[in-house]
Design a protein around this motif. Structure first.
Motif, short mmCIF file in Angstrom:
data_model
loop_
_atom_site.label_atom_id
_atom_site.label_comp_id
_atom_site.label_asym_id
_atom_site.label_seq_id
_atom_site.Cartn_x
_atom_site.Cartn_y
_atom_site.Cartn_z
N MET A 1 0.85 -1.20 0.00
CA MET A 1 0.00 0.00 0.00
C MET A 1 0.88 1.24 0.00
N ASP A 2 0.73 2.10 -1.04
CA ASP A 2 1.51 3.32 -1.11
C ASP A 2 0.79 4.44 -0.36
N LEU A 3 1.43 5.62 -0.36
CA LEU A 3 0.89 6.75 0.40
C LEU A 3 -0.49 7.15 -0.12
N ARG A 4 -0.69 7.10 -1.42
CA ARG A 4 -1.99 7.49 -1.99
C ARG A 4 -3.08 6.54 -1.51
N ASP A 5 -2.77 5.23 -1.50
CA ASP A 5 -3.75 4.25 -1.03
C ASP A 5 -4.06 4.46 0.45
N LEU A 6 -3.00 4.76 1.23
CA LEU A 6 -3.21 5.00 2.66
C LEU A 6 -4.11 6.20 2.89
N LEU A 7 -3.85 7.28 2.18
CA LEU A 7 -4.68 8.47 2.32
C LEU A 7 -6.11 8.20 1.89
N SER A 8 -6.26 7.37 0.88
CA SER A 8 -7.62 7.02 0.42
C SER A 8 -8.36 6.24 1.48
N VAL A 9 -7.67 5.32 2.14
CA VAL A 9 -8.29 4.53 3.21
C VAL A 9 -8.68 5.43 4.38
N LEU A 10 -7.77 6.33 4.76
CA LEU A 10 -8.04 7.22 5.89
C LEU A 10 -9.19 8.17 5.57
N ARG A 11 -9.27 8.62 4.33
CA ARG A 11 -10.37 9.50 3.93
C ARG A 11 -11.70 8.75 3.95
N ALA A 12 -11.66 7.49 3.51
CA ALA A 12 -12.88 6.70 3.49
C ALA A 12 -13.36 6.35 4.90
N ARG A 13 -12.42 6.22 5.84
CA ARG A 13 -12.76 5.81 7.21
C ARG A 13 -12.61 6.96 8.20
N TRP A 14 -12.77 8.19 7.72
CA TRP A 14 -12.50 9.35 8.60
C TRP A 14 -13.46 9.39 9.79
N ILE A 15 -14.65 8.88 9.62
CA ILE A 15 -15.61 8.90 10.73
C ILE A 15 -15.09 8.06 11.89
N ALA A 16 -14.53 6.89 11.58
CA ALA A 16 -13.99 6.02 12.63
C ALA A 16 -12.80 6.69 13.33
N ILE A 17 -11.97 7.39 12.55
CA ILE A 17 -10.80 8.06 13.14
C ILE A 17 -11.25 9.19 14.05
N VAL A 18 -12.20 10.00 13.58
CA VAL A 18 -12.71 11.11 14.40
C VAL A 18 -13.38 10.58 15.66
N ALA A 19 -14.17 9.51 15.52
CA ALA A 19 -14.85 8.94 16.68
C ALA A 19 -13.85 8.42 17.69
N ALA A 20 -12.81 7.71 17.22
CA ALA A 20 -11.79 7.19 18.14
C ALA A 20 -11.04 8.33 18.82
N THR A 21 -10.78 9.42 18.08
CA THR A 21 -10.10 10.58 18.67
C THR A 21 -10.95 11.21 19.76
N LEU A 22 -12.23 11.38 19.49
CA LEU A 22 -13.12 11.97 20.50
C LEU A 22 -13.24 11.06 21.72
N ILE A 23 -13.32 9.77 21.49
CA ILE A 23 -13.39 8.83 22.61
C ILE A 23 -12.12 8.90 23.45
N GLY A 24 -10.96 8.98 22.77
CA GLY A 24 -9.69 9.11 23.49
C GLY A 24 -9.64 10.37 24.33
N ALA A 25 -10.11 11.49 23.76
CA ALA A 25 -10.13 12.75 24.52
C ALA A 25 -11.07 12.66 25.71
N VAL A 26 -12.24 12.06 25.50
CA VAL A 26 -13.21 11.91 26.61
C VAL A 26 -12.64 11.01 27.70
N LEU A 27 -11.98 9.92 27.30
CA LEU A 27 -11.39 9.02 28.30
C LEU A 27 -10.28 9.72 29.07
N GLY A 28 -9.49 10.54 28.36
CA GLY A 28 -8.44 11.30 29.05
C GLY A 28 -9.03 12.27 30.05
N LEU A 29 -10.13 12.96 29.66
CA LEU A 29 -10.79 13.88 30.57
C LEU A 29 -11.42 13.12 31.73
#
Length: 460
Positions: A1-29
């Motif tokens: 998987m090259d950088l373009r493919d990786l960015l495509s995957v991250l763009r397609a799954r951005w909701i999961a990444i944002v959700a995990a980030t928010l959960i991490g911030a809430v757990l830290g708080l």
């Protein structure tokens, strides 16, 4: 998987990444809010060693102090010292608790000893630090006094007395939230990559061509309302302009001519791996696109199990292909003209109990050969390849098959198995047609939308 493919995957799954980030911030708080605040009181000591008046004696005294300060740091946690601190400060703790609450550090290059006391009660931390300020110098003096009496060889002096702490040193809310965010982002990216690895659905033209070893000769976009003929939602309104769907079928029509320049396919099957991939719609609209360029086209409804073409085109289905294959009718008696110029339809007729045997018969082969001389193109709608063998049988007696694949729905394993089924039947795979399963992004359709709009704008 090259950088373009990786960015495509991250763009397609951005909701999961944002959700995990928010959960991490809430757990830290949450970790910070649930943690009991800890206060710290500090006291600093200075070690001196008795020496002579000469420079050499003073240097040796300084080295002795540096060597002793490490031992004093370890002595801070001793049971005798901590018990004396408890007695001196009057706190309601055991010597063990005080030993766990105190830390002592000493730099090997200095003669300074730092003692820090952590406690949930700032007043108690302050009293314990004061207790060390009273007890530790006395204990060191007793230890450093020679057995025969005389002055102590080393002394411990308080240089920075403790102060009452006013703010907790833990939890560090900002730091915990930052750590939670970082861990959340990493977890989200990991989840996105894991889901992408486990997701076997075909998502791109390149992936599809790699699996099948054949080119994608057509890409059909997700059809909007303006891509559907009024009263017949499965049919593209070719006469009403240049919609994205109409243009995609026209490109497919053109690409068919380049599959074999000397002998382009004229009798071919449209099939799919499994049901509901859009093969019947593709059959109809490709036929209309072929007829648009002046060709005589025959659609054969050869799905003798779940026919869809006749209902999509609102045509009768009482007689058709099965009547011919069973020897009960002639082609001229059952073929139907459609309301679309240049397009005829051979419906499936009554559903038989033995579809595969009929389609594998010599009568079916003779019918296909006979129709070559009557029409410019014969487009055959067949059942999916994985559930039954009908599609492979038809592809074997025709010029080949176009495999319709619904992106983001059909799996790579299904495509690979469908291609293998065609190979085992000694049938040619002409190419693949990718049908979108969801609306394309604006950037992907902007050109065609603009072209479609401009075609409807009058010019002065």
């Amino acid at each position: 998987m090259d950088l373009r493919d990786l960015l495509s995957v991250l763009r397609a799954r951005w909701i999961a990444i944002v959700a995990a980030t928010l959960i991490g911030a809430v757990l830290g708080l949450a970790a910070s809010l649930l943690t009991t605040p800890t206060y710290q009181a500090k006291i600093q000591f200075y070690v001196t060693v008795a020496g002579g008046e000469s420079a050499l004696a003073a240097y040796q005294g300084s080295l002795g102090a540096q060597q002793r300060v490490q031992s004093y740091a370890a002595l801070v946690k001793s049971t005798d010292i901590t018990q004396d601190v408890v007695d001196s400060s009057g706190v309601d703790l055991t010597a063990t608790h005080v030993s766990e609450a105190v830390t002592a550090t000493a730099d090997a290059k200095t003669v300074l000893l730092d003692v820090a006391v952590n406690d949930s009660d700032p007043q108690r931390a302050f009293k314990i630090a004061q207790g060390f300020g009273q007890v530790l110098p006395e204990a060191i003096e007793d230890l450093e006094t020679p057995d025969g009496g005389g002055p102590a060889l080393a002394r411990l002096s308080v240089v920075n007395p403790p102060a009452l702490p006013t703010a907790p040193v833990a939890p560090r809310t900002e730091q915990n939230i930052a750590i939670g965010v970082v861990l959340g982002v990493l977890a989200g990216v990991g989840i996105a990559l894991l889901v992408n690895t486990l997701d076997r659905r075909v998502k791109s033209k390149e992936q599809l061509e790699s699996i099948a070893g054949k080119p994608v000769v057509g890409s059909i976009p997700f059809r909007k309302n303006d891509d559907k003929q009024k009263g017949a939602e499965h049919i593209v309104p070719f006469r009403d302009g240049h919609s994205p769907a109409a243009e995609s079928f026209r490109r497919l029509r053109t690409n068919l001519q380049f599959l074999n320049v000397d002998r382009p396919p004229r009798v071919f099957v449209l099939t799919s791996s499994v049901a509901a991939e859009g093969k019947s719609e593709t059959t109809i609209n490709l036929s209309l696109a072929l007829a648009e360029s002046g060709n005589r086209v025959l659609i054969i409804e050869a799905d003798l199990r779940r026919p869809r073409v006749v209902s999509y085109m609102s045509m009768p289905d009482k007689v058709g292909l099965t009547n011919i294959l069973s020897g009960r009718a002639e082609f001229a008696d059952v073929v139907q003209e459609t309301r679309h110029a240049g397009v005829d339809l051979l419906a499936c007729g009554p559903l038989p109990p033995n579809p595969s045997e009929l389609l594998a018969s010599e009568m079916a082969r003779r019918l296909i050969d006979d129709l070559r001389s009557k029409y410019d193109y014969v487009v055959i709608d067949s059942p999916p390849l994985l559930p039954v063998t009908d599609g492979a049988l038809l592809a074997h007696i025709s010029d080949g098959a176009l495999l319709v694949v619904r992106s983001n729905r059909t799996t790579s394993d299904q495509v690979a198995q469908a291609v293998d089924n065609l190979e085992k039947a000694d049938a040619a795979l002409l190419g693949l047609v990718a049908v979108a399963n969801k609306p394309a992004k604006r950037s992907d359709t902007g050109y065609y939308d603009a072209y479609y709009s401009s075609s409807k704008t009058p010019t002065s």
